[in-house]
Design a protein around this motif. Structure first.
Motif, short mmCIF file in Angstrom:
data_model
loop_
_atom_site.label_atom_id
_atom_site.label_comp_id
_atom_site.label_asym_id
_atom_site.label_seq_id
_atom_site.Cartn_x
_atom_site.Cartn_y
_atom_site.Cartn_z
N UNK A 54 0.86 -1.20 0.00
CA UNK A 54 0.00 0.00 0.00
C UNK A 54 0.89 1.24 0.00
N UNK A 55 1.92 1.24 0.84
CA UNK A 55 2.81 2.40 0.92
C UNK A 55 3.60 2.58 -0.36
N UNK A 70 20.68 14.82 11.12
CA UNK A 70 19.71 15.91 11.24
C UNK A 70 19.48 16.65 9.92
N UNK A 71 19.84 16.02 8.81
CA UNK A 71 19.59 16.59 7.48
C UNK A 71 18.36 15.92 6.87
N UNK A 72 17.61 16.65 6.06
CA UNK A 72 16.42 16.05 5.44
C UNK A 72 16.75 14.80 4.64
N UNK A 73 15.89 13.80 4.77
CA UNK A 73 16.04 12.56 4.01
C UNK A 73 15.28 12.72 2.71
N UNK A 83 12.49 2.86 4.89
CA UNK A 83 11.49 3.28 5.87
C UNK A 83 10.46 2.19 6.13
N UNK A 84 9.91 1.60 5.07
CA UNK A 84 8.84 0.62 5.29
C UNK A 84 9.37 -0.72 5.79
N UNK A 85 10.69 -0.87 5.85
CA UNK A 85 11.26 -2.09 6.44
C UNK A 85 11.32 -2.01 7.96
N UNK A 86 11.07 -0.82 8.51
CA UNK A 86 11.04 -0.63 9.96
C UNK A 86 9.59 -0.82 10.42
N UNK A 87 9.34 -1.87 11.23
CA UNK A 87 7.94 -2.16 11.60
C UNK A 87 7.20 -0.99 12.23
#
Length: 108
Positions: A54-55, A70-73, A83-87
Motif C-alpha cells: 500500500x505504501x 539531522x539533514x532532510x532525508x 522506511x517501510x522495512x522498519x515495523x
C-alpha cells in the motif's frame, strides 16, 4: 464548509512513529507524509494487499523527515524501502493513511 471534489492529487498526513527505548517505554517521532488520493474501488483493492505494498503505491513524498545527521532525508525508492522495512514506521504510515481516508466513516 461545503464539500468540494479534491483538485489536488495528493494529501498530507502527520505520521507518528513510536519506537521502543531502553527505559521500557517508547520514543515518539513525527513527520508529514504525502499520499496520492484514491478511489473507493482502489481502497477495496488496497485492503487486500500487504501494507508495505500500500505504501509503495500511495506514499509519494514526505516533509520533516531527517536522518541521523539531522539533514532532510530525500524521498526516493531506496529511502522508501528503508522506511517501510522498519515495523514501527510502517505501522505509523499505515495508521496515517487509513486514518485519513476513512476518518469520516469511523465517526458515523
Amino acid at each position: 464548509m461545503a464539500f468540494k471534489i479534491a483538485k489536488n492529487p495528493t494529501f498530507k498526513s502527520r505520521v507518528e512513529v513510536d519506537t521502543p527505548n531502553h527505559k521500557g517505554g517508547h520514543d515518539r517521532s513525527t513527520f508529514m507524509a504525502e499520499f496520492s488520493r484514491t478511489t473507493v474501488q482502489e481502497l477495496e483493492e488496497l485492503r487486500k494487499v500487504p501494507q508495505a505494498d500500500v505504501m509503495r503505491r500511495k506514499l509519494v513524498g514526505w516533509d520533516e523527515f531527517n536522518g541521523d545527521d539531522n539533514q532532510p532525508v530525500e524521498y526516493n525508492e531506496d529511502t522508501l524501502e528503508a522506511l517501510i522495512s522498519v515495523p514501527e514506521a510502517l505501522l505509523g504510515l499505515t495508521n496515517a493513511f487509513w486514518g485519513s481516508v476513512v476518518k469520516g466513516r469511523e465517526k458515523n
